[in-house]
Structure formats: C-alpha cells, structure tokens
Design a protein around this motif. Sequence first.
Motif, PDB file in Angstrom:
ATOM      1  N   VAL A   1       0.855  -1.302   0.136  1.00 53.09           N
ATOM      2  CA  VAL A   1       0.058   0.038   0.029  1.00 53.09           C
ATOM      3  C   VAL A   1       0.911   1.299   0.001  1.00 53.09           C
ATOM      4  CG1 VAL A   1      -1.829   1.196   1.163  1.00 53.09           C
ATOM      5  CG2 VAL A   1      -1.735  -1.420   1.178  1.00 53.09           C
ATOM      6  N   LEU A   2       2.011   1.405   0.761  1.00 52.41           N
ATOM      7  CA  LEU A   2       2.814   2.305   0.865  1.00 52.41           C
ATOM      8  C   LEU A   2       4.243   2.026   0.741  1.00 52.41           C
ATOM      9  CD1 LEU A   2       1.128   4.085   3.967  1.00 52.41           C
ATOM     10  CD2 LEU A   2       1.039   4.988   1.452  1.00 52.41           C
ATOM     11  N   GLU A   3       4.938   2.426   0.045  1.00 55.35           N
ATOM     12  CA  GLU A   3       6.131   2.253  -0.281  1.00 55.35           C
ATOM     13  C   GLU A   3       7.471   3.417  -0.169  1.00 55.35           C
ATOM     14  OE1 GLU A   3       6.200   0.746  -4.500  1.00 55.35           O
ATOM     15  OE2 GLU A   3       5.390  -1.273  -3.928  1.00 55.35           O
ATOM     16  N   ASP A   4       8.250   3.174   0.996  1.00 55.26           N
ATOM     17  CA  ASP A   4       9.373   3.826   0.837  1.00 55.26           C
ATOM     18  C   ASP A   4       8.896   5.445   1.052  1.00 55.26           C
ATOM     19  OD1 ASP A   4      11.897   4.460   1.405  1.00 55.26           O
ATOM     20  OD2 ASP A   4      12.491   4.673  -0.847  1.00 55.26           O
ATOM     21  N   ILE A   5       7.951   5.818   2.146  1.00 56.90           N
ATOM     22  CA  ILE A   5       7.667   6.947   2.337  1.00 56.90           C
ATOM     23  C   ILE A   5       8.479   7.765   3.345  1.00 56.90           C
ATOM     24  CG2 ILE A   5       5.691   8.300   3.395  1.00 56.90           C
ATOM     25  CD1 ILE A   5       4.563   6.833   1.134  1.00 56.90           C
ATOM     26  N   THR A   6       8.872   9.043   2.934  1.00 63.17           N
ATOM     27  CA  THR A   6       9.812   9.773   3.886  1.00 63.17           C
ATOM     28  C   THR A   6       8.997  11.037   3.953  1.00 63.17           C
ATOM     29  OG1 THR A   6      11.683   8.569   3.480  1.00 63.17           O
ATOM     30  CG2 THR A   6      11.895  10.856   4.250  1.00 63.17           C
ATOM     31  N   LEU A   7       8.730  11.691   5.338  1.00 60.09           N
ATOM     32  CA  LEU A   7       8.186  13.025   5.228  1.00 60.09           C
ATOM     33  C   LEU A   7       8.540  13.697   6.581  1.00 60.09           C
ATOM     34  CD1 LEU A   7       5.521  14.739   4.363  1.00 60.09           C
ATOM     35  CD2 LEU A   7       4.493  13.476   6.070  1.00 60.09           C
ATOM     36  N   GLN A   8       8.828  15.063   6.523  1.00 62.34           N
ATOM     37  CA  GLN A   8       9.144  15.765   7.363  1.00 62.34           C
ATOM     38  C   GLN A   8       8.002  16.744   7.772  1.00 62.34           C
ATOM     39  OE1 GLN A   8      12.416  15.610   5.602  1.00 62.34           O
ATOM     40  NE2 GLN A   8      12.802  13.796   6.675  1.00 62.34           N
ATOM     41  N   TYR A   9       7.541  16.986   9.072  1.00 63.80           N
ATOM     42  CA  TYR A   9       6.460  18.097   8.986  1.00 63.80           C
ATOM     43  C   TYR A   9       6.890  18.823  10.600  1.00 63.80           C
ATOM     44  CZ  TYR A   9       1.880  19.876  10.413  1.00 63.80           C
ATOM     45  OH  TYR A   9       0.928  20.741  10.844  1.00 63.80           O
ATOM     46  N   ASN A  10       6.432  20.201  10.378  1.00 65.21           N
ATOM     47  CA  ASN A  10       6.478  20.987  11.532  1.00 65.21           C
ATOM     48  C   ASN A  10       5.254  21.768  11.808  1.00 65.21           C
ATOM     49  OD1 ASN A  10       8.905  20.925  12.965  1.00 65.21           O
ATOM     50  ND2 ASN A  10       9.853  21.269  10.676  1.00 65.21           N
ATOM     51  N   SER A  11       4.774  21.813  12.988  1.00 66.53           N
ATOM     52  CA  SER A  11       3.482  22.140  13.455  1.00 66.53           C
ATOM     53  C   SER A  11       2.935  23.407  12.959  1.00 66.53           C
ATOM     54  CB  SER A  11       3.297  22.247  14.984  1.00 66.53           C
ATOM     55  OG  SER A  11       3.659  21.199  15.558  1.00 66.53           O
ATOM     56  N   LYS A  12       3.844  24.349  12.482  1.00 64.22           N
ATOM     57  CA  LYS A  12       3.439  25.642  11.899  1.00 64.22           C
ATOM     58  C   LYS A  12       2.813  25.381  10.365  1.00 64.22           C
ATOM     59  CE  LYS A  12       8.103  27.031   9.811  1.00 64.22           C
ATOM     60  NZ  LYS A  12       8.026  25.953   8.938  1.00 64.22           N
TER      61      LYS A  12
ATOM     62  N   THR B   1       3.532   5.750  -3.338  1.00 62.80           N
ATOM     63  CA  THR B   1       4.717   6.605  -3.014  1.00 62.80           C
ATOM     64  C   THR B   1       4.127   8.055  -2.724  1.00 62.80           C
ATOM     65  OG1 THR B   1       4.935   7.210  -5.343  1.00 62.80           O
ATOM     66  CG2 THR B   1       6.341   5.230  -4.084  1.00 62.80           C
ATOM     67  N   LEU B   2       5.272   8.920  -2.090  1.00 62.12           N
ATOM     68  CA  LEU B   2       4.781  10.211  -1.496  1.00 62.12           C
ATOM     69  C   LEU B   2       5.724  11.265  -2.227  1.00 62.12           C
ATOM     70  CD1 LEU B   2       3.945  11.162   1.850  1.00 62.12           C
ATOM     71  CD2 LEU B   2       5.680  12.541   0.747  1.00 62.12           C
ATOM     72  N   TYR B   3       5.095  12.279  -2.595  1.00 56.12           N
ATOM     73  CA  TYR B   3       5.748  13.502  -3.141  1.00 56.12           C
ATOM     74  C   TYR B   3       5.455  14.472  -2.347  1.00 56.12           C
ATOM     75  CZ  TYR B   3       7.444  10.614  -7.040  1.00 56.12           C
ATOM     76  OH  TYR B   3       7.972   9.635  -7.796  1.00 56.12           O
ATOM     77  N   LEU B   4       6.197  15.402  -1.896  1.00 53.94           N
ATOM     78  CA  LEU B   4       5.993  16.443  -1.380  1.00 53.94           C
ATOM     79  C   LEU B   4       6.164  17.672  -1.869  1.00 53.94           C
ATOM     80  CD1 LEU B   4       5.108  17.303   1.843  1.00 53.94           C
ATOM     81  CD2 LEU B   4       7.371  17.606   2.138  1.00 53.94           C
ATOM     82  N   HIS B   5       5.125  18.845  -1.934  1.00 58.03           N
ATOM     83  CA  HIS B   5       5.156  19.915  -2.611  1.00 58.03           C
ATOM     84  C   HIS B   5       5.017  21.044  -1.754  1.00 58.03           C
ATOM     85  CE1 HIS B   5       4.199  18.109  -6.753  1.00 58.03           C
ATOM     86  NE2 HIS B   5       3.891  17.346  -5.935  1.00 58.03           N
ATOM     87  N   ASP B   6       5.831  22.183  -1.607  1.00 57.30           N
ATOM     88  CA  ASP B   6       5.738  23.172  -0.724  1.00 57.30           C
ATOM     89  C   ASP B   6       4.940  24.414  -1.757  1.00 57.30           C
ATOM     90  OD1 ASP B   6       7.332  22.891   1.488  1.00 57.30           O
ATOM     91  OD2 ASP B   6       9.072  22.707  -0.018  1.00 57.30           O
ATOM     92  N   VAL B   7       4.041  24.872  -0.765  1.00 56.62           N
ATOM     93  CA  VAL B   7       3.142  26.222  -1.419  1.00 56.62           C
ATOM     94  C   VAL B   7       3.462  27.222  -0.594  1.00 56.62           C
ATOM     95  CG1 VAL B   7       0.747  26.868  -1.746  1.00 56.62           C
ATOM     96  CG2 VAL B   7       1.074  24.338  -1.869  1.00 56.62           C
TER      97      VAL B   7
END
Lengths: 267, 253
Positions: free
Chosen positions: B19-30, B212-218
């Motif tokens: 279902v999910l493969e090699d997910i990497t993510l960083q997140y901050n509360s702001k 897989t996951l792709y992160l976009h900044d807005v």
Amino acid sequence: MIDLFAFDFMQNALFASVLVSVICGVIGTLIVINRMVFIAGGIAHGSYGGIGLALYFGIAPMLGASLFALFLGLVIAYITHQNSTRIDSLIGVIWAFGMALGIVMTDLTPGYNVDLMSYLFGAILSVSNEDIYGMSSVFVLVLAFALLFYKQLLAMSFDAQFAKLRGVNVTLLYFGLVLMTALGVVIVIRAVGLILVIALLTIPPYIAEKMTNSMGSMMLISSLLSVLFCVTGLVLSSFFNLSAGASIIMVGSISFFIQFLYSKWRT
Amino acid sequence: MQNDIEINNLFFSYDGTSVLEDITLQYNSKDFLAIIGPNGGGKSTLLKMMIGLLQPLQGEVLLFGKSPLHVSHEIAYVPQDTIANKDFPIKVLDVVLMGRLSKSKFFAPYSKEDYAIAYEMLDKVGMKGFENQKINALSGGQRQRVFIARALACDAKIIFLDEPTASIDTAGQMSMFQLLKTLNKTVGIVIVSHDVNVALNYATKVAHVNKTLYLHDVSKEESFTLAQNPKEHICPIELICARRCNHLHKELL
C-alpha cells in the motif's frame, strides 16, 4: 392486587424483577449502543453447555453455567478483537455449539433430565433467597463497573479509536464489558430464563435510546421500563394464569411495537 | 532542529498487497499539510500510521521524536464523518468533553475546568448554543465542527483530520477550511483530502500519496500570486501525476 404481593414468592419475584431490570438496563444500554446484542445472545445460549457439563460432572449447574459463560465471553471478546469482519458467523457457531453441548451432556448424565423450558423461560415465581443473593452481587458489580468507568465506556462506545488515542485501554475495557455481560446474562437466566434476558437486554434500551440524549439516562429509563414490564407481566400472569416469563416478554414486545409504529407514524 | 513528525523509509501492506512504499516525510506544526491522492492510494493508511493506530511494516514514524502511541496525548484525531448508529444517545457537550479524557482524573467525573474548556472550544468553532443537542441531529458540517472542538479540547499540538469535508456542501467546505487555517496559527493541521483545490488554496505543504509520496511546498508568495492572478496557478496536473517539478508553469499557459 395488594394481596397478591403479600405472598413470599411474589415478593421474591418482585425483588428479583427490580434487580434483573437494573442489571439489564445498564448492560443492555451498553450492548445496544455497542451493537453487541448478538454477542450477548451467543453467550446466553452458549452457556447452556455449562449447565450440561456441570450436571455431567456433578457440580452446581449455576457455577458451571457462570464459568462456561465467562469462558465463552473471553473467546468471543478475543475473536471480535482479532477479526471484526466475520464475527456474526463465529458467534453463530458458538451459540449453536453451546446449546448442543448442553443437550448432549444432559443426555449422557444418567437419571437426570433437566427442564430445557425452565432454562429458556425461567421460573421467576420460584426465585430462591440464594438466587437473590447472587443477583444482588452481580447487581453491585455491574453498577460499580458502569459508574467507575462511565466516561471511558461512553467514549469507547461512541468512538473507540478516539478513546484509544486519549489513553483509554479500549481492549481491556471491551473485555471487561463482555465479561460483565456474560456474568449478568447468566445470573439473570437462572431466574427469568434465556429468552427474557435477551428481551430485557434489547427492548427497554431500544425504546429508551429514542427518548434521551445521554447514556446515563438511557440506562435509567431502560431500568424503569424493565421494572414496568416485569410488574405488569407478573400481575397479568397471575390474573390470567399464564407463564410469568412469557407474559413479561409479551408486555415488552407489545410496547416495542407500539413505540416502533408511533415513531414511524411521526416521521 | 527536530521535526514534529518524522517518517523514514516507511513501508506498509495489507495482506501482502503493498500500500505504501518508501515514504519519507518531515513536518512541523506551523505547516498546514494536506495529504491528497486517489482513492485507495494509501492516504488514510498513512494518517493512521502517523497517529499510531496502525504499525508500519518497515521504517519508522516519530512524533516529537517518539513513537506515536507514547505521545498520543499531544495529538488529536478527527475521524471521517461516518456515524453508524443514528440514535446514539449523546449530546454535543459530552462529545467535546471526551477530549478531556486523558487530562481528567480516571474515576472522577469531568471537572469544572473541563466543562469550561469544552464550552470555550465550541465557541471557537462557531457551535456555541448547540451544547445540549443530540449529536446526530446536527448536519454533517456542524458535526465535523464539534469533532474539531473535541480535538481542540485535547490541548493537542497537532490535529489530524481524515476527509473532514466529505459530507459537506461547497460553502460549508470553504468555511471549514477557513476555520482550520485560523486554527493553524496555534496548532499543527494535517488533513487527508481527495480535493486538490483544498491543497492549493489552504495548505502550505501538499503530500501526494499514491503508494509513494511526493511533497510539494506551497509558499506564501505563490499563494499570493495565485490570489492575484488566477491564470497563473500551480498546475493541478502535476499534483495528480505526482512528479517533482517547479511549481509555476508559465510556459504551459
């Protein structure tokens, strides 16, 4: 009618009705809002296996039934906890297995033939003092359980995942609830029979649920409704010389149908 | 600096189906993080792993540097609006009070302070005056607001929401996201949504999940440009296709 309640057996029956009603009102509310009616039914029927085993091995039937019901409760809680998609079939199997085991074991017991009818419909008019003690202890246990864990039970019933994240040990609480159900069901069966237990566990909470917006008052209204059904049923049974258990169920069921049609008519 | 959420090389499968493969993510509360993607792409699964309701097959999830279940009192979860029992006997105030479960004494009833917080949070989400209504007598949008109030009552640092607008009309959705945006000033917001527009208009980070996951900044400037010039926008297609790219595609216009 006052004369009627002057008899010892009638007083016992009345007192038993109140105890049974509160046990069923509290447990029934929890199992109705948790959708566990089928689980309670499975335990109640399955516990007949305990009676059969107890007769065969020569121990007290109620002790056998209680232990067996607690065992079935543990099995069912474990199964529902592990695999929540096929519970209905598995409980169906346990349900049938327990009853069959009970009958086979009584067949194998020499010289004794237990009355299945009294197990199904109970004998509220022949409740003994020992029965009253048993019911009173379960009554205290059930009330303590519901009062002490009220917040947690409400949270688990409404949203188990959220409760878990808020630090409630949902697994333990669920096992506790199933075991309380098992204990309540068995002790009540002795007096009023299996069918009446199921009726009192489901009909009053179902009616009460529509009338209130809090779990506590649902428990209270359910208990009061059960007392009403029991007393009305008892009075009717003695006036018309009918079976007490079945009369109580008839009163409850008719109230259920009236309420059901009334709510359909209103919408 | 330590990230509030840190996911490293996470894998997950249901009964052998990946279902999910090699997910990497960083997140901050702001940040206002939107997790978007197709149905069955693993969005909700990822969310459940972030809060510890599911365990990853491989890899790790760290919330505030710890395992999610150890910090569950620091986060709150708003589930999808799927109420199975229409007659469940509970009123709005009691639902919000549940948010105080881990803060209040185990055997005692809720305290005056708990009640005060519950009232305050209902006010905050615009549901003042509904305290004594049966929860299921409310509309889907109102109910979600109550669930958000319940999450706020937890005193959480991050609120996770699973499709909070699934059963709400468009106007209701906009005001819901506006509310979340306001709340994001003090608390982290992580939301699962199938709606790309949400991601574009309200989120500061968009994670597209489809195995897989792709992160976009807005970034703020982009949002600003978006507001200024409707023709120059982040291309939704790139979000749907989930490719890394620069966000403004003037050449496409």
